[in-house]
Design an enzyme around this catalytic site. Structure first.
Site: not given
Length: 160
Positions: A120, A124, A132
């Protein structure tokens, strides 16, 4: 190829053509742990994958089809327990789809060539992208950078 395993006929680190196989065809090609992640959207336990804390320089490829996905220069320590990257090699390396499973709203990352589930992406991450990419080690193959390896060996000789 990693660990000397024979890869399926679709595995290539240079072929960019899309791969469309049925789940049954993938089941015959992929090892069970790779099949679970790639086709059943599984995940490995945090802090258990072989690349979550790796600092080696090189390139990460899709373990299902060989598609180049990430370079180690885009890898960073996120403390989440999975290998984390702030960007893929190219925009076409990965594709995205909404994932609302398990009561969460996430964005799934899949291989741009064979649509294997990779993990995924979250917003952040560090600069420059703020993203990320949280990726399962099982679905990654790694090839160490030749120049980095050569440089490391030269430094080791200097220490002797």
């Amino acid at each position: 190829m990693e660990d000397g395993k024979k890869k399926g006929e679709v595995y290539s680190r240079s072929d960019t053509s899309k791969v469309n196989k049925t789940d049954e065809e993938w089941r015959k090609i992929l090892p069970p742990e790779v099949y679970n992640i790639a086709r059943e959207k599984g995940t490995e336990w945090a802090f258990t994958g072989k690349y979550w804390n790796s600092k080696e320089k090189g390139t990460y490829y899709c373990a299902a089809c060989g598609n180049p996905l990430f370079v180690s220069d885009a890898k960073f320590e996120s403390s989440c327990g999975w290998p984390s990257f702030f960007e893929p090699i190219t925009k076409a390396s990965v594709i995205y789809t909404p994932d609302n499973s398990h009561g969460m709203h996430r964005t799934e990352v899949m291989c741009g060539r064979c649509k294997a589930h990779l993990g995924h992406v979250f917003d952040d991450g560090p600069p420059p992208t703020g993203l990320r990419y949280c990726i399962n080690s099982v679905i990654l193959d790694f090839e160490q950078a030749k120049e980095a390896d050569k440089h490391f060996k030269e430094k080791e000789k200097e220490k002797e």
